[in-house]
Design a protein around this motif. Sequence first.
Motif, PDB file in Angstrom:
ATOM      1  N   TYR A 177       0.816  -1.222   0.000  1.00  0.00           N
ATOM      2  CA  TYR A 177       0.000   0.000   0.000  1.00  0.00           C
ATOM      3  C   TYR A 177       0.846   1.268   0.000  1.00  0.00           C
ATOM      4  CZ  TYR A 177       1.003  -0.105   5.040  1.00  0.00           C
ATOM      5  OH  TYR A 177       1.641  -0.144   6.253  1.00  0.00           O
ATOM      6  N   PHE A 178       2.159   1.147   0.179  1.00  0.00           N
ATOM      7  CA  PHE A 178       3.020   2.336   0.240  1.00  0.00           C
ATOM      8  C   PHE A 178       4.151   2.186  -0.766  1.00  0.00           C
ATOM      9  CE2 PHE A 178       6.309   5.151   2.038  1.00  0.00           C
ATOM     10  CZ  PHE A 178       5.554   6.308   2.245  1.00  0.00           C
ATOM     11  N   ARG A 179       4.183   3.098  -1.746  1.00  0.00           N
ATOM     12  CA  ARG A 179       5.142   3.010  -2.839  1.00  0.00           C
ATOM     13  C   ARG A 179       6.127   4.175  -2.771  1.00  0.00           C
ATOM     14  NH1 ARG A 179       5.772   0.510  -7.669  1.00  0.00           N
ATOM     15  NH2 ARG A 179       6.727   1.716  -9.374  1.00  0.00           N
ATOM     16  N   PRO A 180       7.379   3.938  -2.369  1.00  0.00           N
ATOM     17  CA  PRO A 180       8.378   5.008  -2.315  1.00  0.00           C
ATOM     18  C   PRO A 180       9.184   5.115  -3.611  1.00  0.00           C
ATOM     19  CG  PRO A 180       9.173   3.075  -1.140  1.00  0.00           C
ATOM     20  CD  PRO A 180       7.861   2.695  -1.759  1.00  0.00           C
ATOM     21  N   TYR A 181       9.424   6.336  -4.043  1.00  0.00           N
ATOM     22  CA  TYR A 181      10.302   6.632  -5.172  1.00  0.00           C
ATOM     23  C   TYR A 181      11.572   7.270  -4.598  1.00  0.00           C
ATOM     24  CZ  TYR A 181       6.277   5.965  -8.286  1.00  0.00           C
ATOM     25  OH  TYR A 181       5.209   5.441  -8.975  1.00  0.00           O
ATOM     26  N   THR A 182      12.654   7.299  -5.377  1.00  0.00           N
ATOM     27  CA  THR A 182      13.897   7.893  -4.888  1.00  0.00           C
ATOM     28  C   THR A 182      14.247   9.165  -5.657  1.00  0.00           C
ATOM     29  OG1 THR A 182      15.219   6.474  -6.337  1.00  0.00           O
ATOM     30  CG2 THR A 182      14.865   5.723  -4.064  1.00  0.00           C
ATOM     31  N   SER A 183      15.063   9.998  -4.996  1.00  0.00           N
ATOM     32  CA  SER A 183      15.532  11.250  -5.558  1.00  0.00           C
ATOM     33  C   SER A 183      16.816  11.631  -4.837  1.00  0.00           C
ATOM     34  CB  SER A 183      14.472  12.343  -5.353  1.00  0.00           C
ATOM     35  OG  SER A 183      14.983  13.640  -5.654  1.00  0.00           O
ATOM     36  N   THR A 184      17.578  12.521  -5.426  1.00  0.00           N
ATOM     37  CA  THR A 184      18.733  13.084  -4.722  1.00  0.00           C
ATOM     38  C   THR A 184      18.498  14.547  -4.345  1.00  0.00           C
ATOM     39  OG1 THR A 184      19.768  13.661  -6.838  1.00  0.00           O
ATOM     40  CG2 THR A 184      20.378  11.537  -5.851  1.00  0.00           C
ATOM     41  N   ASP A 185      17.310  15.073  -4.652  1.00  0.00           N
ATOM     42  CA  ASP A 185      17.014  16.498  -4.432  1.00  0.00           C
ATOM     43  C   ASP A 185      16.421  16.717  -3.043  1.00  0.00           C
ATOM     44  OD1 ASP A 185      16.483  19.189  -4.610  1.00  0.00           O
ATOM     45  OD2 ASP A 185      15.065  19.039  -6.273  1.00  0.00           O
ATOM     46  N   VAL A 186      17.280  16.719  -2.036  1.00  0.00           N
ATOM     47  CA  VAL A 186      16.834  16.925  -0.659  1.00  0.00           C
ATOM     48  C   VAL A 186      16.242  18.320  -0.483  1.00  0.00           C
ATOM     49  CG1 VAL A 186      17.620  17.107   1.736  1.00  0.00           C
ATOM     50  CG2 VAL A 186      18.433  15.234   0.290  1.00  0.00           C
ATOM     51  N   THR A 187      16.885  19.314  -1.059  1.00  0.00           N
ATOM     52  CA  THR A 187      16.409  20.698  -0.914  1.00  0.00           C
ATOM     53  C   THR A 187      14.999  20.859  -1.457  1.00  0.00           C
ATOM     54  OG1 THR A 187      18.666  21.560  -1.094  1.00  0.00           O
ATOM     55  CG2 THR A 187      16.879  23.104  -1.523  1.00  0.00           C
ATOM     56  N   GLY A 188      14.742  20.348  -2.647  1.00  0.00           N
ATOM     57  CA  GLY A 188      13.422  20.461  -3.246  1.00  0.00           C
ATOM     58  C   GLY A 188      12.356  19.758  -2.433  1.00  0.00           C
ATOM     59  N   CYS A 189      12.675  18.547  -1.951  1.00  0.00           N
ATOM     60  CA  CYS A 189      11.696  17.802  -1.161  1.00  0.00           C
ATOM     61  C   CYS A 189      11.379  18.506   0.152  1.00  0.00           C
ATOM     62  CB  CYS A 189      12.210  16.392  -0.890  1.00  0.00           C
ATOM     63  SG  CYS A 189      12.131  15.290  -2.324  1.00  0.00           S
ATOM     64  N   GLU A 190      12.406  19.041   0.805  1.00  0.00           N
ATOM     65  CA  GLU A 190      12.160  19.698   2.088  1.00  0.00           C
ATOM     66  C   GLU A 190      11.393  21.004   1.925  1.00  0.00           C
ATOM     67  OE1 GLU A 190      15.215  18.734   5.480  1.00  0.00           O
ATOM     68  OE2 GLU A 190      16.299  19.515   3.748  1.00  0.00           O
ATOM     69  N   LEU A 191      11.733  21.787   0.918  1.00  0.00           N
ATOM     70  CA  LEU A 191      11.015  23.044   0.725  1.00  0.00           C
ATOM     71  C   LEU A 191       9.586  22.801   0.258  1.00  0.00           C
ATOM     72  CD1 LEU A 191      13.841  25.259  -0.784  1.00  0.00           C
ATOM     73  CD2 LEU A 191      12.768  25.492   1.463  1.00  0.00           C
ATOM     74  N   GLY A 192       9.390  21.806  -0.589  1.00  0.00           N
ATOM     75  CA  GLY A 192       8.023  21.464  -0.984  1.00  0.00           C
ATOM     76  C   GLY A 192       7.176  21.106   0.221  1.00  0.00           C
ATOM     77  N   GLY A 193       7.748  20.319   1.139  1.00  0.00           N
ATOM     78  CA  GLY A 193       7.010  19.912   2.330  1.00  0.00           C
ATOM     79  C   GLY A 193       6.764  21.037   3.303  1.00  0.00           C
ATOM     80  N   ALA A 194       7.699  21.964   3.402  1.00  0.00           N
ATOM     81  CA  ALA A 194       7.550  23.070   4.355  1.00  0.00           C
ATOM     82  C   ALA A 194       6.578  24.135   3.862  1.00  0.00           C
ATOM     83  CB  ALA A 194       8.915  23.694   4.645  1.00  0.00           C
ATOM     84  N   VAL A 195       6.744  24.548   2.597  1.00  0.00           N
ATOM     85  CA  VAL A 195       5.924  25.647   2.091  1.00  0.00           C
ATOM     86  C   VAL A 195       4.477  25.220   1.886  1.00  0.00           C
ATOM     87  CG1 VAL A 195       5.682  27.424   0.319  1.00  0.00           C
ATOM     88  CG2 VAL A 195       7.958  26.695   1.016  1.00  0.00           C
ATOM     89  N   LYS A 196       4.259  23.961   1.527  1.00  0.00           N
ATOM     90  CA  LYS A 196       2.868  23.530   1.299  1.00  0.00           C
ATOM     91  C   LYS A 196       2.025  23.690   2.548  1.00  0.00           C
ATOM     92  CE  LYS A 196       3.064  19.480   3.631  1.00  0.00           C
ATOM     93  NZ  LYS A 196       2.114  18.788   4.522  1.00  0.00           N
ATOM     94  N   ASN A 197       2.643  23.627   3.735  1.00  0.00           N
ATOM     95  CA  ASN A 197       1.874  23.827   4.960  1.00  0.00           C
ATOM     96  C   ASN A 197       1.332  25.249   5.057  1.00  0.00           C
ATOM     97  OD1 ASN A 197       2.142  21.224   6.064  1.00  0.00           O
ATOM     98  ND2 ASN A 197       4.169  21.701   6.876  1.00  0.00           N
TER      99      ASN A 197
END
Length: 337
Positions: A177-197
């Motif tokens: 039920y949980f499908r993880p994908y990989t990336s090397t873009d830590v900055t993009g993932c963290e900012l996406g998660g922070a700003v969306k709030n």
Amino acid sequence: MTQHRSTRAAVFSAGSWGTAVAKILADAGTDVILHARRREIADAINTQHHNPGYFPDVELPAALTATTDPAAALDGADFLVLSIPAQTLRANLAVWAPHIGPDTVIVSLMKGIEQGSHLRASQIITEVAHVSAHRVAVLSGPNLAREIMDGQPAAATVACPDEDAGHRFQRACHTGYFRPYTSTDVTGCELGGAVKNVIALAVGIASGMGLGHNAQAMLITRGLAETTRLAVAMGAHPATLAGLAGLGDLVATCSSPLSRNRTFGAHLGQGMSVEEATAATRQTTEGVKSAEAILDLARAHDVEMPITDVVSALLHEKVTLDEAAAALMQRPTKPER
């Protein structure tokens, strides 16, 4: 025949998202120990296989155990998964860091920017735990804990500069039920998660004011635009913000009544004060804590973020609801891109 040791993960702590990720890891076959602050929570997980503080109705895997001892939780851990409020990360990690093994990969679930320093969680981890950035990963995506606890399908991005470490955590949390994908873009993932709030706060405010789906869709779309502007200015890849950790997380958080940021915003839109909305929401709302820090980052990188600006002003009671709506709608017109 040589037997290989099973993968082991320590999850700190036993809140809603920490419990959900611990369940994912256990369901994927990873040995999981959940660090709980309260003895009664740890005891209930160990003896009754329930977390009475958050999901008393969901049976946890028998292999998932809990402890209040951070050293015991971290003993032999391949992964340390951190799920605590972003503003408490620095102080807590300073206490836990001496128990982190030299090869343990630290995985951040946090979606906030630290007040004062304006640092992302991965940056705080490398600074406080004295580890290389290659040992720090981020898990981010459209992941509402309640739905995951119910076994509903979801996906996320595992971002890590070390692709091998990212793939290892991907395997450790991959279930039916949980499908993880990989990336090397830590900055993009963290900012996406922070700003969306912060954008979810804006959408919740609009909903609470009785504004329709057109207004909410406008905020989501333009919110993605300003999130992408900031992320790219800070070195992220724009495609990351169109993925699970960007658009996916934004849509889920802005659209669902299960989202605490949207719910907090709705309380504000209905006329509650920040203090009243905090009491009504009862859980950490990262967007409230991070809005000003995100705006400071935008100013430092000369990035225009009008929605974040208005939300921050509302949180600090510098504008009224009507003034906030007018400020967004009366901005000068310009090309969309």
